[in-house]
Motif scaffolding. Structure first.
Motif, PDB file in Angstrom:
ATOM      1  N   THR A 152       8.867   6.085 -11.826  1.00  0.00           N
ATOM      2  CA  THR A 152       7.511   5.632 -12.128  1.00  0.00           C
ATOM      3  C   THR A 152       7.514   4.148 -12.472  1.00  0.00           C
ATOM      4  OG1 THR A 152       6.766   7.799 -12.897  1.00  0.00           O
ATOM      5  CG2 THR A 152       5.575   5.869 -13.726  1.00  0.00           C
ATOM      6  N   SER A 208       0.851  -1.185   0.000  1.00  0.00           N
ATOM      7  CA  SER A 208       0.000   0.000   0.000  1.00  0.00           C
ATOM      8  C   SER A 208       0.888   1.236   0.000  1.00  0.00           C
ATOM      9  CB  SER A 208      -0.929   0.009   1.222  1.00  0.00           C
ATOM     10  OG  SER A 208      -0.176   0.029   2.418  1.00  0.00           O
ATOM     11  N   GLY A 209       0.278   2.392  -0.239  1.00  0.00           N
ATOM     12  CA  GLY A 209       1.023   3.638  -0.156  1.00  0.00           C
ATOM     13  C   GLY A 209       1.422   4.238  -1.484  1.00  0.00           C
ATOM     14  N   GLY A 210       1.141   3.538  -2.573  1.00  0.00           N
ATOM     15  CA  GLY A 210       1.466   4.107  -3.877  1.00  0.00           C
ATOM     16  C   GLY A 210       0.551   5.268  -4.213  1.00  0.00           C
ATOM     17  N   GLY A 211       0.885   5.966  -5.302  1.00  0.00           N
ATOM     18  CA  GLY A 211       0.069   7.102  -5.719  1.00  0.00           C
ATOM     19  C   GLY A 211       0.794   7.932  -6.745  1.00  0.00           C
ATOM     20  N   SER A 212       0.251   9.124  -6.975  1.00  0.00           N
ATOM     21  CA  SER A 212       0.827  10.054  -7.941  1.00  0.00           C
ATOM     22  C   SER A 212       1.402  11.252  -7.208  1.00  0.00           C
ATOM     23  CB  SER A 212      -0.249  10.509  -8.932  1.00  0.00           C
ATOM     24  OG  SER A 212      -0.736   9.426  -9.691  1.00  0.00           O
ATOM     25  N   VAL A 213       2.634  11.587  -7.546  1.00  0.00           N
ATOM     26  CA  VAL A 213       3.300  12.732  -6.933  1.00  0.00           C
ATOM     27  C   VAL A 213       4.050  13.503  -8.006  1.00  0.00           C
ATOM     28  CG1 VAL A 213       3.547  11.676  -4.667  1.00  0.00           C
ATOM     29  CG2 VAL A 213       5.356  11.410  -6.363  1.00  0.00           C
ATOM     30  N   THR A 253       1.977  -2.076  -6.202  1.00  0.00           N
ATOM     31  CA  THR A 253       1.315  -0.789  -6.014  1.00  0.00           C
ATOM     32  C   THR A 253       1.941   0.219  -6.984  1.00  0.00           C
ATOM     33  OG1 THR A 253       0.642   0.882  -4.380  1.00  0.00           O
ATOM     34  CG2 THR A 253       2.849  -0.047  -4.128  1.00  0.00           C
ATOM     35  N   GLN A 254       1.097   1.003  -7.635  1.00  0.00           N
ATOM     36  CA  GLN A 254       1.568   1.917  -8.676  1.00  0.00           C
ATOM     37  C   GLN A 254       2.128   3.197  -8.065  1.00  0.00           C
ATOM     38  OE1 GLN A 254       1.492   1.609 -12.254  1.00  0.00           O
ATOM     39  NE2 GLN A 254       2.743   3.470 -12.096  1.00  0.00           N
ATOM     40  N   VAL A 255       3.283   3.597  -8.559  1.00  0.00           N
ATOM     41  CA  VAL A 255       3.883   4.889  -8.219  1.00  0.00           C
ATOM     42  C   VAL A 255       4.080   5.659  -9.514  1.00  0.00           C
ATOM     43  CG1 VAL A 255       5.934   6.054  -7.344  1.00  0.00           C
ATOM     44  CG2 VAL A 255       5.023   4.048  -6.140  1.00  0.00           C
ATOM     45  N   THR A 256       3.523   6.861  -9.565  1.00  0.00           N
ATOM     46  CA  THR A 256       3.639   7.701 -10.756  1.00  0.00           C
ATOM     47  C   THR A 256       4.209   9.048 -10.348  1.00  0.00           C
ATOM     48  OG1 THR A 256       1.727   6.619 -11.774  1.00  0.00           O
ATOM     49  CG2 THR A 256       2.419   8.734 -12.692  1.00  0.00           C
ATOM     50  N   LEU A 272       6.934   9.526  -1.073  1.00  0.00           N
ATOM     51  CA  LEU A 272       5.912   8.523  -0.776  1.00  0.00           C
ATOM     52  C   LEU A 272       6.531   7.491   0.155  1.00  0.00           C
ATOM     53  CD1 LEU A 272       4.289   7.736  -4.261  1.00  0.00           C
ATOM     54  CD2 LEU A 272       3.148   8.833  -2.329  1.00  0.00           C
TER      55      LEU A 272
END
Length: 125
Positions: free
Chosen positions: A91, A7-12, A119-122, A18
């Protein structure tokens, strides 16, 4: 059956931070050497970081040294990856990997027995 849930991925934006978490269940987490890998679009899944079962031995790929920090909380059965100063090239989908019995294979996908779903990191500029 060991389960790993990231968990904890997202867009920054570039330069942002993150913290990824990986919650483990069904096994003896405190005994496991753990790792983080990532897979960018169209590329293979690559090693990012490794931590030994007791947190003493830590390894990173050169491109994340000084920016990423791997840690392990055996009391909470959780692995972390703190990511700072993020760049667009970070990314990817990030995967938690568990139980790497052989230190020499810590950077190899085949060196780990258990995997999370990712988990996706962008990171955008």
């Amino acid at each position: 059956q060991v389960q790993l849930v990231e968990s904890g991925g997202g867009s920054v934006q570039v330069g942002g931070s993150l913290r990824l978490s990986c919650a483990a269940s069904g096994g003896t987490f405190r005994n496991y050497n753990m790792g983080w890998f990532r897979q960018a679009p169209g590329k293979e899944r690559d090693f990012v970081a490794h931590i030994s079962w007791n947190g003493v031995a830590i390894d990173y790929i050169d491109s994340v040294k000084g920016r990423f920090t791997i840690s392990k909380d055996n009391a909470k059965n959780t692995l972390y990856l703190q990511m700072n100063s993020l760049k667009p090239e970070d990314t990817a989908v990030y995967y938690c990997a568990g139980d790497a019995p052989e230190y020499a294979r810590r950077r190899s996908n085949s060196g780990y027995r258990y995997w999370g779903q990712g988990t996706q990191v962008t990171v955008s500029s």
